[in-house]
Structures are given as structure tokens and as C-alpha cells.
Design a protein around this motif. Sequence first.
Motif, PDB file in Angstrom:
ATOM      1  N   TYR A   9      74.621 -12.643 100.544  1.00  0.00           N
ATOM      2  CA  TYR A   9      74.493 -11.859  99.329  1.00  0.00           C
ATOM      3  C   TYR A   9      73.241 -12.988  98.572  1.00  0.00           C
ATOM      4  N   SER A  10      73.156 -13.964  98.981  1.00  0.00           N
ATOM      5  CA  SER A  10      71.914 -14.560  98.303  1.00  0.00           C
ATOM      6  C   SER A  10      70.545 -13.781  98.587  1.00  0.00           C
ATOM      7  N   THR A  11      70.357 -13.144  99.810  1.00  0.00           N
ATOM      8  CA  THR A  11      69.401 -12.553  99.997  1.00  0.00           C
ATOM      9  C   THR A  11      69.132 -11.357  99.367  1.00  0.00           C
ATOM     10  N   VAL A  15      66.018 -10.223  96.878  1.00  0.00           N
ATOM     11  CA  VAL A  15      65.196  -9.100  97.004  1.00  0.00           C
ATOM     12  C   VAL A  15      65.456  -8.419  95.484  1.00  0.00           C
ATOM     13  N   ARG A  16      66.503  -8.447  94.714  1.00  0.00           N
ATOM     14  CA  ARG A  16      66.592  -7.708  93.465  1.00  0.00           C
ATOM     15  C   ARG A  16      65.923  -8.130  92.591  1.00  0.00           C
ATOM     16  N   ASP A  17      65.568  -9.599  92.700  1.00  0.00           N
ATOM     17  CA  ASP A  17      64.737 -10.355  91.661  1.00  0.00           C
ATOM     18  C   ASP A  17      63.407 -10.306  91.905  1.00  0.00           C
ATOM     19  N   HIS A  18      63.042 -10.195  93.110  1.00  0.00           N
ATOM     20  CA  HIS A  18      61.554 -10.394  93.407  1.00  0.00           C
ATOM     21  C   HIS A  18      60.957  -9.119  94.090  1.00  0.00           C
ATOM     22  N   CYS A  19      61.442  -8.025  94.476  1.00  0.00           N
ATOM     23  CA  CYS A  19      61.197  -6.939  95.222  1.00  0.00           C
ATOM     24  C   CYS A  19      59.958  -6.135  94.302  1.00  0.00           C
ATOM     25  N   LEU A  20      58.766  -5.989  94.595  1.00  0.00           N
ATOM     26  CA  LEU A  20      57.887  -5.499  93.808  1.00  0.00           C
ATOM     27  C   LEU A  20      58.086  -4.171  93.830  1.00  0.00           C
ATOM     28  N   CYS A  21      58.407  -3.386  95.000  1.00  0.00           N
ATOM     29  CA  CYS A  21      58.799  -2.065  94.877  1.00  0.00           C
ATOM     30  C   CYS A  21      59.805  -1.610  94.154  1.00  0.00           C
ATOM     31  N   LEU A  22      61.002  -2.344  94.091  1.00  0.00           N
ATOM     32  CA  LEU A  22      61.975  -1.989  93.206  1.00  0.00           C
ATOM     33  C   LEU A  22      61.463  -2.080  91.758  1.00  0.00           C
ATOM     34  N   HIS A  23      60.927  -2.988  91.485  1.00  0.00           N
ATOM     35  CA  HIS A  23      60.643  -3.183  89.966  1.00  0.00           C
ATOM     36  C   HIS A  23      59.454  -2.136  89.636  1.00  0.00           C
TER      37      HIS A  23
END
Length: 151
Positions: A9-11, A15-23
Motif C-alpha cells: 500500500y505504501s507504493t 504513486v498517488r503522490d508522485h505520478c506525473l501522469c496522474l497529476h
Amino acid sequence: MSNAETVPYSTTMHVRDHCLCLHTQRAARALARRFDRAFRHLGINNGQFSLLMSLNRPEPPAMSPVADLLAMDRTTLTAVLKPLTRRGLVEIVPGEKDRREKRLKLTPEGLALLAQATPIWIAEHAEVETKLPQGDGDRLRQNLLIISKDV
């Protein structure tokens, strides 16, 4: 399946906090909704505005450069053009030198609608830029351009 590897879950949180694509996707969707609302009373959405603006040139462009500018393939461009041509805002005309070539031309109605939409875009865009640190839209545009050319 009990031996299957799992992702901690930490991964997921990383990803939620750092993924450039998502943001970037989230920001793009938020901007799209904002401009869709602003243009709604004109009967267009933000994508249609961008397409109309991309056709506002001294000479009607061919389909390929428009598709490239809008980062879409020709099939998608053709689909996006359909409601605009049905509405009489854009017409597809043959090229002057090669009659097989398709050129995209704003009609007088399309030009008039674009003239109505442009001040709306200017106002909305200015308001969005004020929300950026030091209103620095240029830095964001430069960074996005770097990313989009790297693909």
C-alpha cells in the motif's frame, strides 16, 4: 493465487503522490471542466474551442498539421470535426493544388463563434494563471512542452 506477489500500500500512496501522469491527467480534467462550463452557453466545449482556434489561420490547413497540433490522430480529428461541420462552423474543402487533399476552413459562423469564445477564454485563462505560484504560467507551459516532445 495465494503466492502471488502484491504491491505494498505504501507504493500505492507513493504513486498517488508522485505520478506525473496522474497529476497531469487530474489537472487536465479540471481545466477541461472549467472551460467546458465557460463555453457551454455557446454550445461548444473546450476541445471544440481548441480545434476552432487551430483553424484560425490565413490559409485553411490540411488535416495532418491540425491533428499534430492537437495531439490526436486523423481518425479522432475527423470524429471531432463532425459536429462542427454539421453545425456549419467548419467546412472541409479540397486543396487548391491537390484536389484530393482535405483542408479545414472556418465558416463565417465559425469565425463569429470563435470571436465570441475568445474573450471568455482570455478571462478564464487569466484567472487560472493567477492561481499558479507567482502567476507563472510560462514555466508550466515550458515544462509541459518538454514532456510532450519527449514522448
